[in-house]
Design an enzyme around this catalytic site. Structure first.
Site, PDB file in Angstrom:
ATOM      1  CG  HIS A  87      -9.499  -6.115   0.147  1.00  0.00           C
ATOM      2  ND1 HIS A  87      -9.809  -7.301   0.782  1.00  0.00           N
ATOM      3  CD2 HIS A  87      -8.192  -5.885   0.396  1.00  0.00           C
ATOM      4  CE1 HIS A  87      -8.723  -7.755   1.405  1.00  0.00           C
ATOM      5  NE2 HIS A  87      -7.727  -6.920   1.179  1.00  0.00           N
ATOM      6  CG  ASP A 104     -12.378  -9.396   1.069  1.00  0.00           C
ATOM      7  OD1 ASP A 104     -12.238  -8.378   0.351  1.00  0.00           O
ATOM      8  OD2 ASP A 104     -12.040  -9.422   2.276  1.00  0.00           O
ATOM      9  CD  GLU A 151      -4.296  -8.262   1.179  1.00  0.00           C
ATOM     10  OE1 GLU A 151      -5.192  -7.595   1.728  1.00  0.00           O
ATOM     11  OE2 GLU A 151      -3.097  -7.998   1.297  1.00  0.00           O
ATOM     12  CD  GLU A 157      -2.903  -1.378   2.240  1.00  0.00           C
ATOM     13  OE1 GLU A 157      -2.860  -0.568   3.167  1.00  0.00           O
ATOM     14  OE2 GLU A 157      -3.746  -2.295   2.173  1.00  0.00           O
ATOM     15  CG  ASN A 213      -0.346  -6.927  -1.906  1.00  0.00           C
ATOM     16  OD1 ASN A 213      -0.893  -7.492  -2.852  1.00  0.00           O
ATOM     17  ND2 ASN A 213      -0.820  -6.988  -0.657  1.00  0.00           N
TER      18      ASN A 213
HETATM   19  C1  XIL Z   1      -6.311  -7.088   7.777  1.00  0.00           C
HETATM   20  C2  XIL Z   1      -6.525  -8.329   8.644  1.00  0.00           C
HETATM   21  O1  XIL Z   1      -7.265  -9.288   7.933  1.00  0.00           O
HETATM   22  C3  XIL Z   1      -7.248  -7.925   9.911  1.00  0.00           C
HETATM   23  O2  XIL Z   1      -7.357  -9.037  10.788  1.00  0.00           O
HETATM   24  C4  XIL Z   1      -6.506  -6.794  10.606  1.00  0.00           C
HETATM   25  O3  XIL Z   1      -7.224  -6.372  11.736  1.00  0.00           O
HETATM   26  C5  XIL Z   1      -6.299  -5.638   9.645  1.00  0.00           C
HETATM   27  O4  XIL Z   1      -5.632  -6.096   8.491  1.00  0.00           O
HETATM   28  N1  XIL Z   1      -4.960  -5.094   3.290  1.00  0.00           N
HETATM   29  C6  XIL Z   1      -3.926  -5.866   3.727  1.00  0.00           C
HETATM   30  C7  XIL Z   1      -4.135  -6.821   4.842  1.00  0.00           C
HETATM   31  O5  XIL Z   1      -2.847  -5.841   3.116  1.00  0.00           O
HETATM   32  O6  XIL Z   1      -2.982  -6.991   5.614  1.00  0.00           O
HETATM   33  C8  XIL Z   1      -5.291  -6.414   5.718  1.00  0.00           C
HETATM   34  O7  XIL Z   1      -5.523  -7.445   6.659  1.00  0.00           O
HETATM   35  C9  XIL Z   1      -6.511  -6.136   4.875  1.00  0.00           C
HETATM   36  C10 XIL Z   1      -6.250  -5.016   3.907  1.00  0.00           C
END
Ligand code: XIL
Length: 365
Positions: free
Chosen positions: A255, A286, A284, A178, A219
């Site tokens: 996400h 979802d 990641e 990020e 990422n």
């Molecule tokens: C999230 C975790 O899933 C949570 O449990 C935590 O509280 C916060 O982080 N982007 C990322 C991940 O790169 O590391 C994050 O994970 C979600 C967003």
């Protein structure tokens, strides 16, 4: 947060209907045709086990994985699916700075090693996540100011100690997570503000020294399609490669949220990074929605999952897809986006949702 009982029953019925419609209950094509002679033995023999998402993805030379987190390791039913259905895992929190270096120079790999041991026992690949990120830093790092001379060795030592601990054991490292804002400017993290934009190239070089075989990634979220933020990564990665910096991958977090629409140009975006000479991973995934979940929203979600996975399958250098955990029981969404959830392909009772069946279908199951 949780669905009503009648809603979950409805969804189970819907899942079953989708499953039957998709022909998923049929015997896989690999089964031997039953001859007259062997009919008795055949009928007594157990049905061939349906292929898992991990196995289906492997046929496309990709992995299909799920993130996981240590509190979930007491849930046997959860672990059974995690270990059987997925060919890859990512520790959701255990490798972050607050967890691995809770005090200056004091490292703790207990939580991350627990995930590594599970992955090893289940023959899963592991993505390392993450070495440098503005979030989930320990207080000792955020509660004071730093000069560049002070922060540089601290950053180098963190990266190299963690990467060395997992040398040869992780396939990828999300080295910097990020790094950009939505408009493509650099995020003003402590690392950027103290060390300038060169911290990214330094981080990649230091990580490469510590583990030359792990593929090193940048990422981020909201970089799935073509936009100002993914353009910024495109320019940065092009420059890093021109400068001989060890960058080998770009991670699309994925996400997504139904209320914001499906991002335009995901396949084109993956392809342009592949053409730059880096691989791409969906890291990641979802797809959340405003609650309550309805059959209509879950059907749209299923289509989005299928489309996203299809975009990865269409590009050879897209190496795999990781769900940000696989069940709504352990999704991070409700805690971080109040009123939203139902983001994953399995429901809170670990039952497959329409999205699960849609993914299977795209993978050829
Ligand atoms: C999230 C975790 O899933 C949570 O449990 C935590 O509280 C916060 O982080 N982007 C990322 C991940 O790169 O590391 C994050 O994970 C979600 C967003």
């Amino acid at each position: 947060m949780s669905m009503s009982r009648s809603m979950s029953r409805h969804l189970v019925a819907l899942s079953a209907a989708v499953c039957v419609a998709a022909g998923l209950a049929a015997t896989p094509a690999t089964a031997e045709p039953a001859s007259k002679e062997s009919a008795t033995t055949e009928s007594a023999a157990p049905k061939p086990r349906p292929k898992t998402l991990g196995e289906l993805a492997r046929k496309h030379h990709k992995y299909f994985g799920s993130a996981t987190d240590n509190p979930e390791f007491t849930d046997a039913a959860y672990l059974k699916l995690l270990g059987s259905e997925f060919g890859q895992t990512t520790p959701g929190n255990a490798m972050k700075w607050y967890a691995t270096e809770p005090e200056p120079g004091v490292f703790d790999f207990t939580a991350a090693d627990e995930v590594m041991a599970f992955a090893k026992n289940h023959h899963q690949k592991v993505r390392g996540h993450t070495l440098v990120w503005h979030s989930q830093l320990p207080a000792w790092l955020t509660d004071r100011t730093w000069t560049a001379e002070e922060l540089r060795p601290v950053l180098k030592n963190h990266i190299q100690t963690v990467a060395r601990h997992y040398k040869g054991k992780v396939i990828h490292w999300d080295v910097v997570n990020e790094a950009f804002n939505e408009d493509g400017t650099y995020r003003e993290s402590v690392f950027y503000k103290t060390l300038g934009p060169g911290y990214i190239a330094d981080a990649l070089r230091w990580a490469h020294e510590a583990d030359p075989h792990a593929k090193l990634y940048l990422n981020d979220y909201n970089v799935d399609g073509l936009n100002a933020k993914s353009d910024a990564y495109y320019r940065l990665i092009k420059q890093l490669k021109a400068d001989g910096v060890p960058i080998e991958g770009f991670g699309l977090q994925g996400h997504l949220a139904l209320q914001y629409g499906y991002p335009a140009g995901i396949k084109e975006n993956i392809q342009r990074f592949a053409d730059l000479g880096v691989e791409v991973a969906i890291t990641e995934l979802d797809i959340r929605m405003e609650l309550p979940a309805t059959p209509q929203k879950l059907a749209t979600q299923a289509t989005w999952y299928a489309d996203y996975v299809r975009a990865c399958l269409a590009v050879r250098k897209c190496v795999g897809v990781t769900l940000w955990d696989y069940t709504d029981k352990y999704s991070w969404i409700p805690a971080v986006f109040p009123g939203e959830g139902a983001a994953l392909p399995y429901d809170e009772d670990l039952r497959p949702k329409p999205a699960y069946h849609a993914i299977r279908k795209v993978l050829g199951g």
